[in-house]
Write an enzyme that holds these catalytic residues in place. Structure first.
Site, PDB file in Angstrom:
ATOM      1  N   CYS B  88       0.910  -0.859   0.106  1.00  0.00           N
ATOM      2  CA  CYS B  88       0.283   0.259  -0.035  1.00  0.00           C
ATOM      3  C   CYS B  88       0.793   1.559   0.079  1.00  0.00           C
ATOM      4  CB  CYS B  88      -0.936   0.206   1.024  1.00  0.00           C
ATOM      5  SG  CYS B  88      -1.600  -2.160   2.142  1.00  0.00           S
ATOM      6  N   CYS B 412      -0.716   3.173   6.394  1.00  0.00           N
ATOM      7  CA  CYS B 412      -0.635   1.839   6.562  1.00  0.00           C
ATOM      8  C   CYS B 412      -0.691   0.789   5.603  1.00  0.00           C
ATOM      9  CB  CYS B 412      -1.682   1.277   7.797  1.00  0.00           C
ATOM     10  SG  CYS B 412      -3.140   0.699   7.250  1.00  0.00           S
TER      11      CYS B 412
END
Lengths: 698, 426
Positions: B88, B412
């Site tokens: 991510c 995150c």
């Protein structure tokens, strides 16, 4: 994608064997043996970017064959060193003005001897073909024992487009090498085959990349190359039993697109093959006679003239200026398609509009077009990448050319110019696609009116070759030169015109269409009217044309011309205005004069035949307007008028163009016919004062 | 060290993955928002020194999508380009790498982006099926082939959904949603709190779209059928806590708190940012919008990867001697509502701050009005390789609109990491 590093290494890309130096005593061919003893015969016609087989070139080939026969190499490669391709055919200029049939027969006979001699060489001859291999070029290749095509090569017999058929043995050799029906189709349609198709039919033995030519030649010379063996069907299809049946099928196919009265060449070829197709010798002999007969005919001479008219228009484009970015304002039918065409031709085209939806529509149309005309997915993708939606008009500041294609209202155009002119870069030009607003009015308010020019495209841009490049009296010469160069860069034909109502094409087509409507009011059936024009050789009659263009557009143009030109013009009928008001606009709304289904007009088959007078009523005013436009200096010369009308409207090409036809028919005859029509039907037929001048020039 | 400026940026609308591959591949998306961005710069596309693009789900037709995008954007055959992947974090890693190259003086002008087309995530053959195909292709005789056919089992062809495997951590064997459940437990985040947060995300994005606040950031995308995409299409302006309450837990039934409604969506989208050195600014006459003041990557236990922002952003605060209050605007990627709330709770948690973050006391509370002000991944979707890039871009644009000076973009990262960037307006 421009490859710069490979540009540096460009000279290494073509495999030309041992020859870099010219061969003494020869201007158009080079010859040398490589380290393996294979001879490389390279065609490199002096002073030309493409190889064509002029008499001089063939004579030199004959002398080369002398050398080769005296000191035979292990094998012989025949290829071209021109980047554009192999050989593009005969030198057409040598047939201009041909009148003496037997003289032509002699010349063609001599040429045959050279080709036959090449064919008879007692060694393995290998033609290596890249790029264009057309007409006589293909016939040279067919005289070799092996043919190797490079990816991207194209093969065809375009002679039929010139009112001829192959004349260097192609009619005899091709139907015995490949399926005769396929061979005849190639020669009757003039359509090209790509390298893969050529291999599939057996026309070539192998397809490879340029980088493998040395090895491919080695395989061919040593006998390792699998040849395309003519199938067992071929002798059957060439047999005396099969030929009449196949010939009659071919004739009925040909009739669908070529009236035998207007285009005799396809039928001459079919006759030749039907008669002599079983015997090579008879075919070769018959080919010479048939070719000579065709070349001196009016149709062929006119089509050859058209070939040079196209060249003439192409040359008007002048020096390439490498335009890299075009900004189009207005994503309507025209703007969107102009941008799409530019993208297809390798130019980045930013497309601006006030709303996103029209841009989306333009992208869909572009996507559909690219799917049709660009084979590879990658090419479609790349073209679409170059068509850049630009809602914020950011492209204005980096564009070389800004093309305005917004609605035909002067206030709207002025507003657009006021916003974009300050943002245009130095040296950029502003082009308008207007068809009816005078440039003299549009340039009002511009800080640099000298960089305004008209670029009038026709619909659909992908198929209509002509673009009228419109100048006004304050236009800068460099700006006009850039506009013309741009038109050439996107593979269209520039027609320089001076700003005046309707320029040339719309002005000439309007009386053609209006007269058709007058005839409708007289009770003539629309199919009959269209037939009258088709009989003359027009690709489409005036009624069908009006439906294609759009009745709203026709009406607008007609009103504008009536208002601005001094010429007599009947009023547009009220029922036409009603049709437009009812949204019966023609093909684009499914109904106009005709009902349209699947892109075709539904025509009744029972309409009566037209009279010759009907044809004159439609065609002569069109000629008259051309004369008037020439007289007023809207177009510089009669050849450009003819070229513009042929490539912009499809005006019967085999007639050589409107003014050429008038001269051939006899200007006196045309003028007196017009006078007669004027007495019978009204002043609109009065001959233009310019006819006198044309007579003098003729 | 040389300052590194953010000059401009743009992104595509984020498009929710529905049934099957969407209208744009990863590189198509990069081209759609790259074209207008490059068009409006005062320099030519070949003026860049390099291109860096984050992308997780690279498709076989577009290996090294950074380079394919660079060529398709007309940046020239001499443009070096590489693709980065840190799950991510990929869209932020591209910016960070560009930042370091420019700081070091290696480059002056870099195009850094992220792209993802999760709708193209493949169906994957099981290993047994792949091996069967392998035997077919390597069979030397027809008899070997026939013998191989007899080993065929239907189970070879029951596909594995690539996306499912991609979103599951192979070390702790939890999928991303499950890690959010773990964080929710540790910081006592309730289902209602998560749903309320999710609704707010939708409302904020809907509001931003209404007010046209994303006009400078989102470039319309045009597909081959003529369809125009102008807005992030995952947003539900009429979302409500009542509606969300009806949804069942997505990852741990029947008592989990994380539902499809309070998780980020599976989405396609791309984003680019232009970074420049002082020299490049001078050379091309550029107007910088912001400067990258600092960046930080942190790693932690994959089973609580959702706390990545806390781990990474806090390092920046410590280093710069700043407190939470000194940060005027936050973009904290909304992987899951429970995860965002877990981060906020962690900063308010005394024990966590002292013993894990090494702070003297709890870091404090973040004002919700300064956090994800225009919505986030819950309402607009989370194209994995893109989000890190988008939150930096949006942080700059939002600070400009609100007249603020200092912000942090943080996210995150699946696998147990976090990335954070400190951005200051110029």
């Amino acid at each position: 994608m421009k490859s710069k590093i490979r540009g540096v290494l460009k000279d290494r890309e073509l495999e030309l064997g041992p020859n870099s130096a010219p061969t003494a005593g020869f201007n158009h061919w080079r010859y040398g043996k490589d380290e393996e003893g294979v001879g490389w015969l390279i065609a490199d016609r002096k002073g030309s970017s493409a190889n064509t087989l002029s008499e001089e070139v063939l004579l030199e080939l004959d002398r080369m064959l002398d050398r080769i026969e005296k000191d035979p190499p292990k094998g012989l490669v025949v290829r071209s060193s021109k980047p554009s391709g192999f050989i593009a055919g005969a030198d057409v200029s040598e047939f201009v003005g041909a009148k003496d049939e037997s003289e032509i027969e002699h010349r063609i006979s001599d040429a045959h001897e050279v080709i036959d001699r090449l064919e008879a060489l007692p060694l393995t001859t290998v033609a290596v073909i890249h790029g264009f291999c057309l007409g006589g070029g293909l016939e040279v290749a067919l005289a070799c024992k092996r043919r190797i095509a490079i990816e991207g090569a194209s093969f065809g017999f375009p002679e039929v487009m010139l009112g001829l058929h192959p004349g260097l043995g192609g009619t005899a050799r091709t139907p015995h090498l490949i399926n005769p029906v396929q061979a005849m189709t190639m020669m009757l349609t003039g359509k090209s085959l790509d390298a893969r198709k050529a291999k599939a039919t057996g026309l070539v033995d192998a397809v490879t990349e340029e980088r493998h030519v040395k090895n491919a030649v080695r395989a061919a010379v040593s006998g390792d190359l699998k040849t395309a063996k003519p199938g067992i069907l071929i002798p059957l299809l060439n047999s005396a039993l099969a030929r009449p049946f196949l010939a009659s099928r071919m004739r009925s196919e040909a009739r669908k697109s070529a009236d035998p009265g207007h285009y005799p060449a396809p039928y001459a070829l079919i006759d030749l093959w039907e008669k002599s197709g079983g015997s090579r010798a008879a075919m070769l002999d018959g080919e010479i006679k048939s070719f000579a007969r065709l070349v001196v005919s009016e149709t062929a001479q006119n089509l050859i003239r058209v070939f040079f008219l196209r060249d003439q228009l192409k040359k008007i484009a002048g020096e390439p200026q490498n335009i890299g970015h075009v900004h189009v304002i207005g994503a309507g039918a025209m703007g969107g398609d102009i941008a799409a065409w530019c993208a297809r031709e390798g130019i980045v085209a930013t497309l601006a509009d006030m709303k996103a939806e029209p841009i989306g529509g333009a992208i869909k149309r572009a996507s559909d077009l690219f799917k049709k005309i660009l084979k590879r997915n990658i090419d479609q993708r790349d073209a679409l990448d170059r068509l850049v939606p630009d809602l914020k008009s950011d492209g204005v500041s980096s564009a070389d050319i800004v093309i305005e294609a917004v609605p035909e209202k002067i206030e709207i155009k002025h507003k657009v110019y006021a916003v974009i002119e300050p943002r245009m870069k130095e040296g950029a030009i502003l082009a308008t696609n207007t068809s009816s607003i005078p440039l003299e009015q549009l340039r009002d308010g511009l800080k640099k009116p000298e960089r305004l020019v008209g670029l009038h495209f026709f619909n659909p841009v992908s198929r209509m070759m002509t673009v009228e490049v419109v100048s006004h009296d304050r236009a800068d010469q460099a700006v006009l030169a850039m506009a013309r160069s741009f038109v050439g860069q996107i593979d269209r034909l520039p027609v320089p015109v001076k700003s005046s109502p309707g320029f040339l094409v719309n002005r000439a087509l309007t009386p053609y269409m209006i007269e058709a409507m007058v005839m409708i009011d007289e009770g003539v059936q629309k199919e009959t009217i269209d037939k009258a024009a088709e009989k003359f050789g027009m690709p489409m009659g005036p009624i069908e044309l009006a439906d294609q263009v759009g009745l709203d557009i026709c009406l607008d143009v007609a009103d504008m011309l009536k208002k601005n030109l001094k010429r007599e013009q009947p009023d547009a009928p009220q029922w036409l205005r009603d049709k437009v008001a009812n949204k019966e606009l023609g093909r684009k709304t499914g109904k106009g004069f005709y009902e349209w289904k699947n892109g075709k007009a539904e025509k009744s088959g029972t309409a009566p035949d037209p009279t010759p007078e009907m044809t004159d009523r439609l065609i002569l005013p069109l000629l008259d307007v051309c004369v008037g436009a020439l007289r007023e200096g809207v177009v510089d010369n009669a050849d450009v008028v003819d070229g513009a009308m042929i490539f912009g409207t499809g005006f019967a090409p085999f007639r050589g163009g409107p003014l050429h036809y008038a001269k051939a028919r006899g200007i006196g005859n045309v003028v007196s016919t017009l006078q007669g029509l004027s007495e019978k039907y009204g002043k609109r037929f009065s001959p233009d004062p310019g006819w006198d001048q044309l007579k003098k020039r003729a | 060290m040389r300052p590194v400026y953010i000059i401009d940026g743009s992104r595509t609308p984020f498009l929710k993955a529905r049934s099957g591959p969407g209208p744009f591949t990863p590189v198509d998306l990069a081209v759609q928002c790259g074209r207008p961005l490059l068009l409006r710069q005062p320099f030519k596309p070949d003026a860049f020194d390099q291109v860096i693009l984050g992308c997780v789900n690279v498709i076989a037709d577009e290996m090294n999508p950074a380079r394919v995008a660079a060529l398709r954007l007309g940046m020239g055959e001499r443009m070096p380009a590489f693709t980065v992947q840190i799950n991510c974090g990929s869209g932020m890693q591209s910016i960070d790498t560009a930042y370091r190259y420019i700081q070091d003086g290696i480059s002056d002008l870099v195009l850094a982006g992220g792209t993802e087309a999760l709708s193209y995530a493949p169906l994957v053959f099981r290993r047994s099926g792949v091996e069967w195909f392998g035997r077919m292709f390597t069979a030397k005789t027809i008899w070997e082939r026939i013998a191989n056919i007899f080993t065929l089992r239907p189970s070879f062809f029951s596909p594995i959904i690539g996306l499912e495997r991609g979103l599951t951590d192979p070390v702790v064997d939890l999928n991303m949603g499950q890690t959010a459940e773990v964080v929710a437990k540790l910081f006592n985040i309730s289902r209602e709190q998560a749903d309320t947060y999710a609704v707010e995300s939708h409302k904020r994005l809907a509001n931003a779209q209404d007010k046209n606040w994303l006009a400078d950031e989102v470039e319309p995308a045009f597909d081959r059928s003529g369809k125009v995409y102008t807005k992030d299409d995952g947003v539900r302006p009429d979302s409500s806590v009542e509606k969300l309450a009806t949804l069942k837990p997505a990852f741990e039934r029947p008592w989990g708190k994380v539902t499809p409604g309070n998780s980020s969506q599976i989405t396609d989208g791309a984003s680019w940012v232009i970074l420049a050195s002082d020299d490049a600014v001078k050379k091309h006459g550029l107007k910088p919008k912001a400067v990258i003041a600092d960046s930080q990557w942190a790693a932690l236990d994959p089973s609580i990867m959702g706390l990545g922002p806390v781990m990474s952003a806090t390092e920046i605060l410590k280093r710069r001697k700043l407190s939470l209050k000194d940060i005027e605007l936050w973009e904290l990627n909304e992987a899951f509502a429970a995860q965002v709330l877990g981060c906020l709770a962690a900063w308010e948690d005394e024990k966590f701050c002292r013993e894990v973050l090494g702070l003297d006391a709890a870091a404090g509370k973040i004002d919700r009005a300064r956090l994800n002000v225009d919505g986030g991944a819950i309402s607009m979707g989370h194209p994995v390789g893109t989000s890190g890039n988008r939150i930096v871009l949006h942080l700059v644009n939002a600070m400009k609109r609100l007249g603020l000076k200092r912000g942090i973009a943080t996210e995150c990262i699946g696998g147990g990491q976090g990335g954070a960037m400190l951005i200051e307006m110029v």
